[in-house]
Design an enzyme around this catalytic site. Sequence first.
Site, PDB file in Angstrom:
ATOM      1  N   GLU A 193    -105.582  53.592  36.991  1.00  0.00           N
ATOM      2  CA  GLU A 193    -107.025  53.811  37.081  1.00  0.00           C
ATOM      3  C   GLU A 193    -107.436  55.092  37.815  1.00  0.00           C
ATOM      4  O   GLU A 193    -108.187  55.050  38.800  1.00  0.00           O
ATOM      5  CB  GLU A 193    -107.702  52.603  37.739  1.00  0.00           C
ATOM      6  CG  GLU A 193    -107.578  51.325  36.934  1.00  0.00           C
ATOM      7  CD  GLU A 193    -108.303  50.143  37.554  1.00  0.00           C
ATOM      8  OE1 GLU A 193    -108.714  50.232  38.733  1.00  0.00           O
ATOM      9  OE2 GLU A 193    -108.458  49.127  36.856  1.00  0.00           O
TER      10      GLU A 193
ATOM     11  N   GLU B 299    -105.379  45.039  32.057  1.00  0.00           N
ATOM     12  CA  GLU B 299    -106.028  44.121  32.993  1.00  0.00           C
ATOM     13  C   GLU B 299    -107.234  43.467  32.331  1.00  0.00           C
ATOM     14  O   GLU B 299    -108.037  44.136  31.674  1.00  0.00           O
ATOM     15  CB  GLU B 299    -106.489  44.862  34.263  1.00  0.00           C
ATOM     16  CG  GLU B 299    -105.369  45.417  35.126  1.00  0.00           C
ATOM     17  CD  GLU B 299    -105.897  46.082  36.392  1.00  0.00           C
ATOM     18  OE1 GLU B 299    -107.064  45.798  36.776  1.00  0.00           O
ATOM     19  OE2 GLU B 299    -105.163  46.874  37.013  1.00  0.00           O
TER      20      GLU B 299
END
Length: 830
Positions: A597, A702
């Site tokens: 991320e 995720e």
Amino acid sequence: MPGHSRSRDRLSPSSELDDADPVYSPSVYQREHYYNNDSLFDSADDDYTRTPRNVYSYETHDEYHDDDDDDDDVHEHDHDHEYDDKFEEPWVPLRAQVEGDQWREGFETAIPKEEDVTQAKEYQYQMSGALGDDGPPPLPSDALGRGKGKKRLDRETRRQRRKERLAAFFKHKNGSASAGLVSGDALAKLLGSQDGDEDCLSHLGTERADSMSQKNLEGGRQRKLPVLSEEPMMLRPFPAVAPTGQTQGRVVSGAQLEEGGPGMEMRHRGGGGPPAEGLLQKEGDWDGSTKGSSTSARPSFWKRYHKTFIFFAILIVLAAIAIPVGIIEARRLHGTSGGDNSSNSNLKGISRDSIPAYARGTYLDPFTWYDTTDFNVTFTNATVGGLSIMGLNSTWNDSAQANENVPPLNEKFPYGSQPIRGVNLGGWLSIEPFIVPSLFDTYTSSEGIIDEWTLSEKLGDSAASVIEKHYATFITEQDFADIRDAGLDHVRIQFSYWAIKTYDGDPYVPKIAWRYLLRAIEYCRKYGLRVNLDPHGIPGSQNGWNHSGRQGTIGWLNGTDGELNRQRSLEMHDQLSQFFAQDRYKNVVTIYGLVNEPLMLSLPVEKVLNWTTEATNLVQKNGIKAWVTVHDGFLNLDKWDKMLKTRPSNMMLDTHQYTVFNTGEIVLNHTRRVELICESWYSMIQQINITSTGWGPTICGEWSQADTDCAQYVNNVGRGTRWEGTFSLTDSTQYCPTASEGTCSCTQANAVPGVYSEGYKTFLQTYAEAQMSAFESAMGWFYWTWATESAAQWSYRTAWKNGYMPKKAYSPSFKCGDTIPSFGNLPEYY
């Protein structure tokens, strides 16, 4: 107190009767004659002058006190009123230890019987020559003219003879003077006020003396209590100073001195209580003087030894703190270990001498490890890519198969045709507050413990032991067995750069996580699970969020140290790729992540893409054959259609999808949320996964079942929720389906699974299976996360064990395209 007072106002003690010719009334004469004739407790000093009565009228036998001058000792003695008050025990002011019926029963045996009291009175009046109620006859007139010296001489002579004969007689008759209720000494005192020794003996008689002695012996050892009327006598409070010439030891009787009376502080073995000073001190009246006593006052046991007790108590507390700390420190520095524990049992065959001196107390020393289970504890300093292999076994087996739907490890996984069904191990080797809130709950908001950086700073020297215990206990071998049993086949393992090395100023615990990462990979190998390596925190922080290690500023590719941290992150991958390019990992580590991320909404996109290309070339050059993943950086997926079109081969795009962090999606009701996934997400993921129309191979790294952002710390430590309108400091808008009704609440959302309704469980499972269906239209998925301490809707393990996740991940009950089931009367506010 009234019961102990005398009528001093009738005749002042200061009256000088010796210098005048007073006129005596019969009663006064009788009382004077009574007082003058008892000298048993007189001082040896004939010049002794009495002090005022209120100073020393505390003794049980105070009516027997005498002066040198009998005229000064004239006191009105009213038998009808002197003891009007209810009887009180003479040691009441001293009583502290004996209470209630137990004490009173013992005392009642000491009260003289009525017949003994009557007999004593009869002797008193007979010896004075007055048998009746009218008292003695008037004094002859010539008696008033006697000289003072002659009268004193006569009186003293009579007293001396009487004392000698009576004391000897009654002590022999009674057998034990100190044991009798009315002993020989006491009768001698009582009869000492009468005139004429022969009259006294003749009236007493042998028979009566024997009778009284027998009664005394039967009553046992009793305290001597004078009785002058029908009711027993009460005592005055003890004075602070005893009269001159008196011993303060008279406060207690012989029996009390030998055995210790009620209220007396007893010694450890035998003997009586303390002297009078100790008793008076106990009542708060003692001035500290021991004059007049041959025995020094003995303070209480606590007063004598309280400093010693306090000293040893402090030592015990310090020892309780120091010993455990010392043991831990010794293990760390000197190679000691709790080798008898089951988690360290494999150290029993290892000699501490096998650990070189330079390695003792370091991360290479197995005797300092919290847990050595399934580690090879034979020392080695060998490295690959500069990374230690300490703890690894030299052999391995890749024949395990997670389930019948996927090939064993020693066969290639058909990525693209077979979807990945995996789970993350978030919050384990890279700590996140919302996953393990217990590590943060003990601190106040003012302390600012919000991430692993500040936690490690706060823990200081104890950081290594606290955090390693978390590593050893939060995820264990059983979790990997359960992951397999749940029908999953991949595991995405989070770790951060401090598992490899730390830099100046870093508070992180270095290198210990590396050992647990390697063991986790071996557990995956054992259960046929393939691994996706995920560097969750890289030098400088790639997003400034708490799960990167340090919440705040982005220091990677940004700011003063941006380029330095860029280089450090490449060096990290240089080491990692060399290590995982070994043959032992080619079948188990099948996905290699570059960075989790990176916040490309804030970072220069071009810098991120250039770094991605350079890092991919580096790791592939070092021998990595696994798929290399790059995160979408939170950019819209359609933007990736044109990015990295000329990229290295074997790359995979990683996207993370949640509905609860998007204010346009969190407000959807339960049914609409499932529709969003099956209609919008499904097509979006499917399109980006096609190289010709999108970017190419894409996974969802995720996602979760959470339908609210209510979990503790999920929005950072101390931050509120969108659901209840407390997330923003400037906007109190509630983002939930029932916001207009004002019923948005996190109470039900944060409830334990045991109270979930069947309708809510049906929704949660349908919601999860819809996402599985959408992401399987591409390369597959990894659920976030496997385990949490309390956030039930973020834990695959919790959902699986509580019946709102499919029993097998590869066999869901709902797929996109199926009719959405009814959720019953499920409210929309959670």
